[in-house]
Design an enzyme around this catalytic site. Structure first.
Site, PDB file in Angstrom:
ATOM      1  CG  ASP A 147      -3.325   0.871   9.633  1.00 49.97           C
ATOM      2  OD1 ASP A 147      -3.123   0.198   8.607  1.00 49.97           O
ATOM      3  OD2 ASP A 147      -4.195   1.766   9.717  1.00 49.97           O
ATOM      4  CG  HIS A 289      -4.124  -1.338  14.551  1.00 49.26           C
ATOM      5  ND1 HIS A 289      -5.493  -1.533  14.501  1.00 49.26           N
ATOM      6  CD2 HIS A 289      -3.914  -0.034  14.215  1.00 49.26           C
ATOM      7  CE1 HIS A 289      -6.083  -0.388  14.165  1.00 49.26           C
ATOM      8  NE2 HIS A 289      -5.143   0.535  13.985  1.00 49.26           N
TER       9      HIS A 289
HETATM   10 ZN   LIG Z   1      -2.470   4.305  12.569  1.00 46.55          ZN
END
Ligand SMILES: [Zn+2]
Length: 334
Positions: A147, A289
């Protein structure tokens, strides 16, 4: 088109020239031998003079007869070499030229109008909130999701994934992608899937207008830059109640949550590795992430995550791949 007509005979038969038979006599006829011999010897002599007259002059003589400021006109190009070049060009037939031209045109057209690629969920997942994907226990497949990129570390993450021949899904933030267009294209070029993670990564409640803008702007930008139409949306912060997830579900996106949080935004590298490896299971959706902050820990943890899960027989698929696998397994068992 009218076919051109030609007269059957070029001129009236009556005016055709008449061919008379002419008897030709050899100059060295049997009846005139001495004349023949004389003719032959004279001809040979003449030929000799002719050869002498046209024999090539020595180069020094030739050069001496030329004006001093004229360039040397003697051949400087190797004739066999020229012939070879001409011959090689002559081998390209008109048909081949046509084919090359057509293929160049097709490539130009493709570059100007690339085909749309769909990164969408199978029908049964669309408009649904999805945490993991049902798979039989023998299907050791997980979906790694990254992400908040594209970001500085995205390139390193792509390098690691390529080294392991692993596929993943990247939920990109539109305002980040705007500054990293090359990385966005690289994600697609290396066969990973792209998902929408909104334009501004809003946590707070948003109006319907704002939700539409956040989602549409991001998807349109992804499409403009990569040719990918994505059908995956991940709500920022996993917030399912601020208006974004509802709007995405109405638009038939698969609203993607996760079943396994690596906690790569808060814990140490060994903890990130253990979080993922110890809890992995077939059909798991792993949250990681690649952007939104310093992702050095994620970069450091990823090779070991891949190594250890590979050793356990796991493969790494994109979300649409893992969902397609799930659908095909269920259809087989029915
Ligand atoms: Zn996010």
């Amino acid at each position: 088109m009218k076919k051109p007509t030609f007269p059957r005979v070029p001129y009236p038969i009556a005016s055709r020239p008449k061919h008379r038979s002419v008897k030709r006599r050899s100059p060295i006829g049997n009846h005139c031998e001495s004349f023949g011999k004389k003719f032959v010897s004279t001809s040979l002599l003449n030929l000799g003079f002719l050869l002498l007259a046209f024999r090539p002059l020595p180069q020094e003589v030739l050069l001496a007869t030329l004006p001093q400021d004229e360039p040397n006109p003697l051949p400087t190009v190797e004739v066999p070499r020229v012939q070879a070049v001409v011959a090689s060009h002559a081998q390209v037939s008109l048909q081949q030229v046509d084919r090359i031209w057509e293929s160049t045109q097709a490539q130009l057209e493709l570059a100007q109008n690339p085909p749309t690629v769909y990164h969408v969920a199978p029908e049964e997942f669309r408009g649904q909130t999805v945490y993991d994907v049902p798979l039989p226990s023998q299907d050791r497949v997980v979906a790694l999701t990254f992400d908040d990129g594209p970001w500085t570390e995205t390139a390193q993450i792509l390098d690691i994934l390529r080294k392991h021949d692993a596929r993943a899904t990247f939920f990109v933030v539109g305002s980040h992608a705007e500054n990293k267009v090359d990385l966005l294209r690289r994600i697609v070029a290396e066969d990973h899937a792209i998902g929408n993670h909104s334009w501004n990564h809003r946590y707070h409640p948003v109006s319907t207008t704002e939700a539409v803008r956040e989602i549409d702007r991001t998807s349109d930008f992804i499409y403009e830059v990569t040719g990918v139409r994505t059908g995956f949306f991940r709500p920022p912060g996993g917030n399912l109640t601020n208006g974004l997830a509802d709007r995405a579900a109405q638009q038939d996106y698969a609203v993607m949550m996760w079943s396994l949080d690596s906690l790569d935004y808060t814990v140490s590298v060994p903890e990130i590795v253990n979080n993922v490896v110890d809890r992995a299971s077939p059909g798991a959706v792993v949250l990681l992430h690649d952007g939104g902050g310093n992702r050095a820990r994620t970069v450091a943890a990823l090779p070991e995550i891949l190594d250890r899960l590979e050793a356990e027989g796991y493969r790494f698929a994109t979300l649409p791949e893992m969902m397609e696998l799930s659908v095909s397994r269920r259809q087989k068992s029915e």
